[in-house]
Design a protein around this motif. Structure first.
Motif, short mmCIF file in Angstrom:
data_model
loop_
_atom_site.label_atom_id
_atom_site.label_comp_id
_atom_site.label_asym_id
_atom_site.label_seq_id
_atom_site.Cartn_x
_atom_site.Cartn_y
_atom_site.Cartn_z
N GLU A 2 50.71 3.20 57.78
CA GLU A 2 51.52 3.59 58.95
C GLU A 2 51.84 4.77 59.08
N THR A 4 54.26 7.85 60.85
CA THR A 4 55.45 8.39 61.75
C THR A 4 55.43 9.74 61.72
N TYR A 23 55.28 11.35 58.32
CA TYR A 23 55.24 10.47 57.02
C TYR A 23 54.14 9.38 57.19
N GLN A 25 52.96 5.99 55.21
CA GLN A 25 53.09 4.85 54.07
C GLN A 25 51.96 4.17 54.02
N GLY A 30 54.33 6.47 49.50
CA GLY A 30 54.91 7.06 50.66
C GLY A 30 54.65 8.55 50.46
N PHE A 43 64.10 11.15 58.94
CA PHE A 43 63.84 9.95 58.21
C PHE A 43 64.77 8.64 58.75
N LYS A 47 63.83 5.42 60.67
CA LYS A 47 64.22 4.12 59.92
C LYS A 47 63.17 4.10 58.76
N ILE A 48 63.04 5.30 58.22
CA ILE A 48 62.01 5.25 56.94
C ILE A 48 62.93 5.32 55.50
N ASN A 49 62.48 4.72 54.56
CA ASN A 49 63.53 4.48 53.34
C ASN A 49 63.07 5.62 52.43
N LYS A 52 61.01 5.32 49.17
CA LYS A 52 59.67 4.96 49.28
C LYS A 52 58.82 6.24 48.99
N LYS A 293 54.94 5.99 66.18
CA LYS A 293 54.12 5.54 65.03
C LYS A 293 52.81 4.75 65.60
#
Ligand SMILES: [Zn+2]
Ligand SMILES: [Zn+2]
Length: 296
Positions: A2, A4, A23, A25, A30, A43, A47-49, A52, A293
Motif C-alpha cells: 500500500e 500513502t 510511504y 508498506q 516500511g 505520518f 495513521k502510519i505507524n 514499521k 492511498k
C-alpha cells in the motif's frame, strides 16, 4: 502493498499539499521515498505507524525532499524504535545528513545505516529488491524501483473447505510440500497459488532521460513527477523537471500499468488540468494528493 502519499507539492508547500514524501508498506517492510519537512506529522495524520519504517530512499538533497529526516529520527527514538533504519541516497548523503544533525542539538539514539548509491541493485533479500539509477537534475539525483517478490500464498477458502488448520502444516505447504489431512493428501497447488512480482518505481526531480525509461520498465505503478503542465515544457527542461506529457511518454514506452503523478508546482491550485492532459496520452493515470492511498 500500500502506498500513502504524504506530500505532493514541489519546493513550496501549499495549504493542501506538503513537500514530497511517499510511504510504501510492503508485506515485510516500511519504505519512505524522500522525507520533506513535516513528514513526521504527515505520518500521524496518515495513521502510519513510525515503528514499521525500515528504509528511507532519498532521491536527492534539495531541502524539499530531505528537511524532515532529523525530526523523524528524533521522533523514532521517542517512539522506542528498535530496528535499524537504513537510509539510501546519492553521492554525499552521509555528509548532508551529518550536517543536518549538526545544525541543532541532536543525538541520534537509533541504529542508523547511511549508504550512498548510484546505479544498479542496491538491496536484495528473499522478499524485496531495490534498484536505483542516476537521473538528470541540477544536483546528483537517483530514481528507485522496489520489487516485492512473488511467493506462495494461501487460498483461505480452499483451506477451510479442506479443513487445513493454521499451524505447522501451513509451513509444509509454504515450502511446496504435500500434507495429509483426514487421510487425504493435499498438494500445495490444491490450496495455494504463486503471486507475481510487484514493482513500484519512484522517479522524481529529473528531466526526461534514457534512465527514466529503464528504471520504469514494466512497473505496476510509476510514481512520476509532473511538476509542470505541458504548456510549460520549456520551463520544465530548464529546471531539470518534467511536464505531464513527458511523464506519460515514460509510462507508455516502459509499459507501466498505472501512472501516478505528483510533485506539482504550487502555481496549480487544482490538478484537474494536468489530469485532463495526462489522459490524452495515457489512460490509467491519477494525480496524487496528500493522504491519497493506493493498494498494489
Ligand atoms: Zn523537488
Ligand atoms: Zn530538486
Amino acid at each position: 502493498m500500500e502506498l500513502t502519499f504524504l506530500g505532493t507539492s514541489t519546493m513550496a508547500p501549499t495549504k493542501d499539499r506538503n513537500n514530497t514524501a511517499i510511504y510504501l508498506q510492503t508485506e515485510k517492510y516500511g519504505i519512505l521515498f524522500d522525507c520533506a519537512e513535516g513528514t513526521q506529522r504527515q505520518f500521524k495524520i496518515g495513521k502510519i505507524n513510525f515503528n514499521k519504517l525500515d528504509f528511507i530512499l532519498i532521491s536527492h538533497h534539495h531541502g524539499d525532499h530531505t528537511l524532515g529526516i532529523c525530526g523523524l529520527i528524533q521522533t523514532l527514538a521517542t517512539n522506542n524504535y528498535k530496528k535499524k533504519l537504513t537510509i539510501f541516497g546519492p553521492k554525499d548523503t552521509k555528509k548532508y545528513i551529518k550536517n543536518a544533525m549538526n545544525s541543532c542539538i541532536f543525538t541520534s539514539k537509533i541504529d542508523l545505516d547511511i549508504i550512498e548509491i548510484s546505479n544498479g541493485k542496491i538491496f536484495e533479500n528473499e522478499n524485496i529488491v531495490i534498484e536505483s539509477l542516476e537521473m538528470t537534475h541540477s544536483v546528483p539525483c537517483v530514481a528507485y524501483s522496489l520489487i516485492q517478490k512473488g511467493h506462495r500464498r494461501f487460498d483461505l477458502e480452499k483451506m477451510k473447505k479442506l479443513n487445513v488448520k493454521e499451524g505447522p502444516l501451513w509451513n509444509e505447504l509454504q515450502k511446496g510440500k504435500s500434507i495429509t489431512v483426514n487421510n487425504k493428501t493435499i498438494k500445495p497447488s490444491d490450496v495455494t497459488f504463486l503471486s507475481s512480482d510487484k514493482k513500484v518505481t519512484y522517479c522524481i526531480d529529473t528531466s526526461l532521460n534514457k534512465n527514466t525509461y529503464k528504471i520504469s520498465k514494466d512497473a505496476d505503478i510509476l510514481i512520476c513527477e509532473s511538476t509542470f503542465d505541458e504548456d510549460l515544457k520549456d520551463k520544465a527542461q530548464d529546471y531539470g523537471h518534467m511536464s505531464v506529457d513527458e511523464a506519460c511518454d515514460i509510462a507508455n514506452k516502459s509499459k507501466v500499468k498505472q501512472l501516478i503523478l505528483t510533485h506539482f508546482s504550487a502555481r496549480y491550485k487544482t490538478t484537474d488540468g494536468i489530469l485532463k492532459h495526462a489522459k490524452e496520452y495515457f489512460k490509467n493515470v491519477i494525480c496524487a494528493y496528500d493522504f491519497f492511498k493506493v493498494k498494489i
